[in-house]
Design a protein around this motif. Structure first.
Motif, PDB file in Angstrom:
ATOM      1  N   THR A 313       0.828  -1.204   0.000  1.00 50.02           N
ATOM      2  CA  THR A 313       0.000   0.000   0.000  1.00 50.02           C
ATOM      3  C   THR A 313       0.863   1.255   0.000  1.00 50.02           C
ATOM      4  O   THR A 313       0.341   2.363   0.029  1.00 50.02           O
ATOM      5  N   SER A 314       2.185   1.068  -0.027  1.00 50.86           N
ATOM      6  CA  SER A 314       3.119   2.189  -0.043  1.00 50.86           C
ATOM      7  C   SER A 314       4.348   1.798  -0.840  1.00 50.86           C
ATOM      8  O   SER A 314       4.777   0.643  -0.824  1.00 50.86           O
ATOM      9  N   ALA A 315       4.919   2.777  -1.541  1.00 51.74           N
ATOM     10  CA  ALA A 315       6.138   2.513  -2.307  1.00 51.74           C
ATOM     11  C   ALA A 315       7.313   2.207  -1.407  1.00 51.74           C
ATOM     12  O   ALA A 315       8.329   1.679  -1.848  1.00 51.74           O
ATOM     13  N   SER A 316       7.195   2.553  -0.123  1.00 50.43           N
ATOM     14  CA  SER A 316       8.313   2.364   0.803  1.00 50.43           C
ATOM     15  C   SER A 316       8.247   1.035   1.546  1.00 50.43           C
ATOM     16  O   SER A 316       9.111   0.727   2.348  1.00 50.43           O
ATOM     17  N   THR A 317       7.199   0.253   1.287  1.00 53.61           N
ATOM     18  CA  THR A 317       7.074  -1.039   1.955  1.00 53.61           C
ATOM     19  C   THR A 317       8.002  -2.041   1.294  1.00 53.61           C
ATOM     20  O   THR A 317       7.815  -2.386   0.133  1.00 53.61           O
ATOM     21  N   GLU A 318       8.991  -2.509   2.031  1.00 54.29           N
ATOM     22  CA  GLU A 318       9.990  -3.406   1.452  1.00 54.29           C
ATOM     23  C   GLU A 318       9.756  -4.854   1.859  1.00 54.29           C
ATOM     24  O   GLU A 318       9.308  -5.140   2.967  1.00 54.29           O
ATOM     25  N   THR A 319      10.088  -5.752   0.954  1.00 54.39           N
ATOM     26  CA  THR A 319      10.182  -7.155   1.302  1.00 54.39           C
ATOM     27  C   THR A 319      11.671  -7.499   1.413  1.00 54.39           C
ATOM     28  O   THR A 319      12.536  -6.687   1.080  1.00 54.39           O
ATOM     29  N   ARG A 320      11.966  -8.704   1.853  1.00 62.01           N
ATOM     30  CA  ARG A 320      13.359  -9.156   1.901  1.00 62.01           C
ATOM     31  C   ARG A 320      13.753  -9.881   0.612  1.00 62.01           C
ATOM     32  O   ARG A 320      14.846 -10.412   0.495  1.00 62.01           O
ATOM     33  N   GLU A 321      12.848  -9.870  -0.355  1.00 59.73           N
ATOM     34  CA  GLU A 321      13.146 -10.455  -1.655  1.00 59.73           C
ATOM     35  C   GLU A 321      14.093  -9.522  -2.420  1.00 59.73           C
ATOM     36  O   GLU A 321      13.816  -8.332  -2.555  1.00 59.73           O
ATOM     37  N   PRO A 322      15.212 -10.036  -2.925  1.00 58.68           N
ATOM     38  CA  PRO A 322      16.107  -9.150  -3.674  1.00 58.68           C
ATOM     39  C   PRO A 322      15.505  -8.775  -5.018  1.00 58.68           C
ATOM     40  O   PRO A 322      14.759  -9.565  -5.610  1.00 58.68           O
ATOM     41  N   PRO A 323      15.765  -7.584  -5.515  1.00 57.84           N
ATOM     42  CA  PRO A 323      15.277  -7.208  -6.839  1.00 57.84           C
ATOM     43  C   PRO A 323      15.874  -8.115  -7.903  1.00 57.84           C
ATOM     44  O   PRO A 323      16.976  -8.640  -7.745  1.00 57.84           O
ATOM     45  N   ASP A 324      15.145  -8.304  -8.993  1.00 55.68           N
ATOM     46  CA  ASP A 324      15.538  -9.290 -10.008  1.00 55.68           C
ATOM     47  C   ASP A 324      16.911  -9.020 -10.620  1.00 55.68           C
ATOM     48  O   ASP A 324      17.683  -9.951 -10.872  1.00 55.68           O
ATOM     49  N   PHE A 325      17.252  -7.754 -10.858  1.00 55.44           N
ATOM     50  CA  PHE A 325      18.541  -7.472 -11.486  1.00 55.44           C
ATOM     51  C   PHE A 325      19.700  -7.887 -10.586  1.00 55.44           C
ATOM     52  O   PHE A 325      20.778  -8.252 -11.080  1.00 55.44           O
ATOM     53  N   LEU A 326      19.490  -7.829  -9.258  1.00 55.38           N
ATOM     54  CA  LEU A 326      20.549  -8.172  -8.317  1.00 55.38           C
ATOM     55  C   LEU A 326      20.871  -9.658  -8.391  1.00 55.38           C
ATOM     56  O   LEU A 326      22.036 -10.066  -8.334  1.00 55.38           O
ATOM     57  N   VAL A 327      19.835 -10.477  -8.528  1.00 53.36           N
ATOM     58  CA  VAL A 327      20.036 -11.917  -8.700  1.00 53.36           C
ATOM     59  C   VAL A 327      20.793 -12.176 -10.002  1.00 53.36           C
ATOM     60  O   VAL A 327      21.734 -12.974 -10.053  1.00 53.36           O
ATOM     61  N   GLY A 347      20.603  -1.317   4.204  1.00 52.89           N
ATOM     62  CA  GLY A 347      20.635  -1.229   5.653  1.00 52.89           C
ATOM     63  C   GLY A 347      19.771  -2.249   6.357  1.00 52.89           C
ATOM     64  O   GLY A 347      19.375  -2.059   7.516  1.00 52.89           O
ATOM     65  N   GLU A 348      19.461  -3.342   5.670  1.00 53.19           N
ATOM     66  CA  GLU A 348      18.667  -4.404   6.278  1.00 53.19           C
ATOM     67  C   GLU A 348      19.283  -5.738   5.885  1.00 53.19           C
ATOM     68  O   GLU A 348      20.204  -5.805   5.065  1.00 53.19           O
ATOM     69  N   LEU A 349      18.767  -6.799   6.458  1.00 50.62           N
ATOM     70  CA  LEU A 349      19.263  -8.135   6.152  1.00 50.62           C
ATOM     71  C   LEU A 349      18.346  -8.825   5.156  1.00 50.62           C
ATOM     72  O   LEU A 349      17.117  -8.762   5.276  1.00 50.62           O
ATOM     73  N   ARG A 350      18.945  -9.462   4.163  1.00 50.96           N
ATOM     74  CA  ARG A 350      18.199 -10.303   3.227  1.00 50.96           C
ATOM     75  C   ARG A 350      18.788 -11.703   3.258  1.00 50.96           C
ATOM     76  O   ARG A 350      19.687 -12.001   4.034  1.00 50.96           O
ATOM     77  N   GLY A 351      18.300 -12.549   2.368  1.00 50.72           N
ATOM     78  CA  GLY A 351      18.678 -13.949   2.392  1.00 50.72           C
ATOM     79  C   GLY A 351      20.043 -14.243   1.799  1.00 50.72           C
ATOM     80  O   GLY A 351      20.711 -13.376   1.227  1.00 50.72           O
ATOM     81  N   ILE A 352      20.436 -15.502   1.935  1.00 53.52           N
ATOM     82  CA  ILE A 352      21.713 -15.999   1.428  1.00 53.52           C
ATOM     83  C   ILE A 352      21.415 -17.138   0.462  1.00 53.52           C
ATOM     84  O   ILE A 352      20.644 -18.046   0.766  1.00 53.52           O
ATOM     85  N   GLU A 353      22.013 -17.081  -0.708  1.00 56.96           N
ATOM     86  CA  GLU A 353      21.876 -18.142  -1.704  1.00 56.96           C
ATOM     87  C   GLU A 353      23.227 -18.809  -1.913  1.00 56.96           C
ATOM     88  O   GLU A 353      24.258 -18.134  -1.966  1.00 56.96           O
ATOM     89  N   GLU A 497      16.882 -15.456  12.951  1.00 56.95           N
ATOM     90  CA  GLU A 497      15.589 -15.904  12.425  1.00 56.95           C
ATOM     91  C   GLU A 497      15.236 -15.132  11.157  1.00 56.95           C
ATOM     92  O   GLU A 497      14.673 -15.698  10.206  1.00 56.95           O
ATOM     93  N   THR A 498      15.568 -13.846  11.127  1.00 53.59           N
ATOM     94  CA  THR A 498      15.331 -13.031   9.928  1.00 53.59           C
ATOM     95  C   THR A 498      16.090 -13.597   8.738  1.00 53.59           C
ATOM     96  O   THR A 498      15.531 -13.755   7.643  1.00 53.59           O
ATOM     97  N   ILE A 499      17.362 -13.898   8.928  1.00 55.55           N
ATOM     98  CA  ILE A 499      18.168 -14.440   7.830  1.00 55.55           C
ATOM     99  C   ILE A 499      17.688 -15.837   7.443  1.00 55.55           C
ATOM    100  O   ILE A 499      17.644 -16.188   6.251  1.00 55.55           O
ATOM    101  N   ARG A 500      17.314 -16.630   8.441  1.00 54.34           N
ATOM    102  CA  ARG A 500      16.852 -17.984   8.155  1.00 54.34           C
ATOM    103  C   ARG A 500      15.618 -17.953   7.253  1.00 54.34           C
ATOM    104  O   ARG A 500      15.542 -18.660   6.239  1.00 54.34           O
ATOM    105  N   GLU A 501      14.627 -17.116   7.611  1.00 58.75           N
ATOM    106  CA  GLU A 501      13.402 -17.031   6.831  1.00 58.75           C
ATOM    107  C   GLU A 501      13.659 -16.474   5.428  1.00 58.75           C
ATOM    108  O   GLU A 501      13.082 -16.949   4.449  1.00 58.75           O
ATOM    109  N   ALA A 502      14.535 -15.457   5.340  1.00 53.26           N
ATOM    110  CA  ALA A 502      14.812 -14.841   4.042  1.00 53.26           C
ATOM    111  C   ALA A 502      15.615 -15.763   3.130  1.00 53.26           C
ATOM    112  O   ALA A 502      15.594 -15.601   1.905  1.00 53.26           O
ATOM    113  N   SER A 503      16.323 -16.739   3.705  1.00 51.75           N
ATOM    114  CA  SER A 503      17.148 -17.651   2.909  1.00 51.75           C
ATOM    115  C   SER A 503      16.380 -18.864   2.420  1.00 51.75           C
ATOM    116  O   SER A 503      16.825 -19.540   1.475  1.00 51.75           O
TER     117      SER A 503
END
Length: 522
Positions: A313-327, A347-353, A497-503
């Motif tokens: 509902t806002s442009a500033s709402t982020e998920t921990r999914e990396p943007p496609d170009f980054l992958v 400035g946040e934690l995302r997953g590990i592949e 737990e944040t990293i675990r879920e995002a990974s």
């Protein structure tokens, strides 16, 4: 008879001359073997024995902390010092203020540290630091040069910057007892791109920039409304010059270009990014070249691009999914020889592949964040701060995220209003109060919790990753905010737990053992 003899001699000589070059080449080939790159051979990781690399995210270090006799601080720094190589992102300039303040562009958050901070970063344990980011040139070319001179003076290898584009794109190298490390830096958030040198130009100094085009998926009704708005009020989207608004609004049928973004219709909110033509291929070539010249290659990017959830509902709402170009970029780096890929900037934690046996860290968060101690202080900030409620954050934030507001007054989210000094409502605001009040509101608790990722290799193969949570003291006291402490208990568990879920979407299993996360590579 004499004539025949002469003719035969001539023919024989001619045959010798004809055969001379291949005979000579053959003879030389027996004496000299050419040195050649053999891609299948030279793209392999060639480290012998055990090797560890410790990696962290963004560093804004204004006060020296390497000698702090605080066990939790030294425990974090020991992780960097004990690794064979340690990496971080230098998101600041280092110089004597008098030498660079005249070139301060003053457009956004600034960070300037005195030269002693370079020595402190070396003492903390850093070997490699990226300098391709949105702060590379905030003190002009003087700031860039001073920063690089001080980093070179203390022996920290930096990448992602240059006096021209070719130099900025090239890998830098660190020779260690375990082998040669190649290092590349790039950013999508440069304010001053390095440019090519030409016949009549020495080039343009700046950061190694990657350019991505964002496409925003919106509802069909919203796309129709944009068209209707342009039809009813054609002056709504003015251009830079009073010639045409085609550069600011262009209807291409299946999509609309509005200023710098494309908009398309779809059934859910989504961002998609495409890398400018040719830039991915250039980057891949630089990674290959780095690998041919080193035993192990570290690739990284500083990027502020994000993805939104389907129900945003806002442009500033982020998920921990990396943007496609980054992958796409990370996979290309590893396909071309990188042994580890690190991303930072949000400035946040995302997953590990784990891709082809190599680690990709899609966001490492903040490692050091001390903007409250910087000496650059505009008096206008005092009047600006009075326009915002206590702890309300400054005008630059993208909006609040889960976790609360800024660390003003050393109080955390949910702990009531920040502590205010006796002059908080008038002209006598202290610098600390102002710094806390104008700090972006979207930099909440999670912005001050991160991780040190230590990757363990044996004979060039990744065997294990150990994740050590870091607490930047969001809850204060104020003097400690932004300084990394080894986390434990509730904070450590939340980070892991944040990293675990995002990974999980990448098929990466993070096992939590006490206050450490462990990824085993089979």
């Amino acid at each position: 008879m004499k004539t025949l003899t002469i003719r035969l001699s001539f023919v024989a000589l001619l045959l010798v001359l004809i055969a001379w070059e291949p005979l000579t080449s053959w003879a030389q080939s027996q004496r000299y073997q050419r040195v050649m790159v053999v891609p299948d051979r030279d793209i392999q990781t060639t480290l012998d024995g055990e090797f560890t690399i410790a990696a962290v995210g963004d560093v804004v270090a204004i006060r020296p902390t390497s000698k702090l006799e605080v066990p939790e601080v030294q425990a974090v720094y020991s992780l960097l010092r004990e690794a064979d190589v340690s990496f971080g992102n230098l998101e600041q300039n280092i110089a004597e203020p008098a030498k660079v303040l005249a070139e301060n562009d003053a457009r956004m958050f600034q960070a300037l540290a005195r030269p002693q901070i370079a020595d402190d970063l070396r003492a903390i344990g850093f070997d490699l630091m990226n300098f391709a980011n949105n702060h590379t040139t905030h003190f002009g070319l003087a700031g860039l040069r001073e920063t690089m001179n001080h980093m070179k003076r203390v022996g920290i290898v930096t990448a992602g910057w240059g006096r021209n584009l070719a130099e900025a794109q090239r890998a830098k190298f660190l020779d260690t007892p375990k082998g040669r490390i190649g290092f590349l830096g790039i950013t999508t958030n440069s304010f001053r791109d390095a440019r090519h040198a030409g016949e009549d130009s020495p080039g343009y100094a700046g950061a190694n920039a990657l350019h991505v085009q964002r496409t925003v998926t919106i509802a069909q009704e919203a796309l129709d409304a944009l068209r209707k708005a342009k039809e009813i009020s054609p002056q709504l989207f003015p251009g830079l010059y009073p010639i045409t608004s085609a550069r600011t609004f262009r209807d291409e049928g299946d999509r609309i270009r509005l200023y710098d973004e494309y908009y398309v219709a779809g059934d859910h909110a989504h961002y998609s990014y495409s890398i400018r033509s040719g830039e991915l291929e250039t980057y891949a070539g630089e990674v290959r070249n780095a690998k041919y010249l080193s035993d192990f290659v570290v690739a990284n990017i500083h990027s502020h691009h994000w993805q939104v959830p389907d129900n945003a509902t806002s442009a500033s709402t982020e998920t921990r999914e990396p943007p496609d170009f980054l992958v796409e970029l990370a996979h290309a780096a590893i396909d071309n020889g990188a042994d580890a890929f690190y991303s930072h900037g949000e400035g946040e934690l995302r997953g590990i592949e784990i891709y082809k046996g190599k680690p990709i860290f899609y966001q490492l968060g903040n490692f050091t964040r001390q903007p409250f101690f910087q000496e650059i202080f505009n008096p206008e900030f005092r009047s600006m701060a009075r326009r915002f409620p206590a702890g309300g954050g400054g005008p630059r934030g993208r909006g609040p995220r889960a976790g609360g507001g800024p660390p003003a007054g050393g109080r955390g989210a949910g702990g009531g209003p920040p502590a205010r000094g006796p002059g908080a409502g008038g002209e006598n605001l202290t610098r600390a109060e102002v710094q806390g009040m104008i700090y972006p509101v979207n930099h909440g608790r999670e912005y001050f919790e991160s991780v040190v990722a230590v990757s363990h290799y044996d004979e060039g193969a990744l065997k294990q990753i150990r994740l050590h949570p870091v607490d930047l003291k969001f809850d204060g006291p104020f003097v400690d905010i932004g300084t990394p402490h080894l986390a434990s208990g509730e904070i450590a568990q939340r980070v892991l737990e944040t990293i675990r879920e995002a990974s999980e979407p990448f098929g990466t299993e993070v096992r939590i053992a006490g206050d450490v996360g462990i990824i085993e590579i089979n």
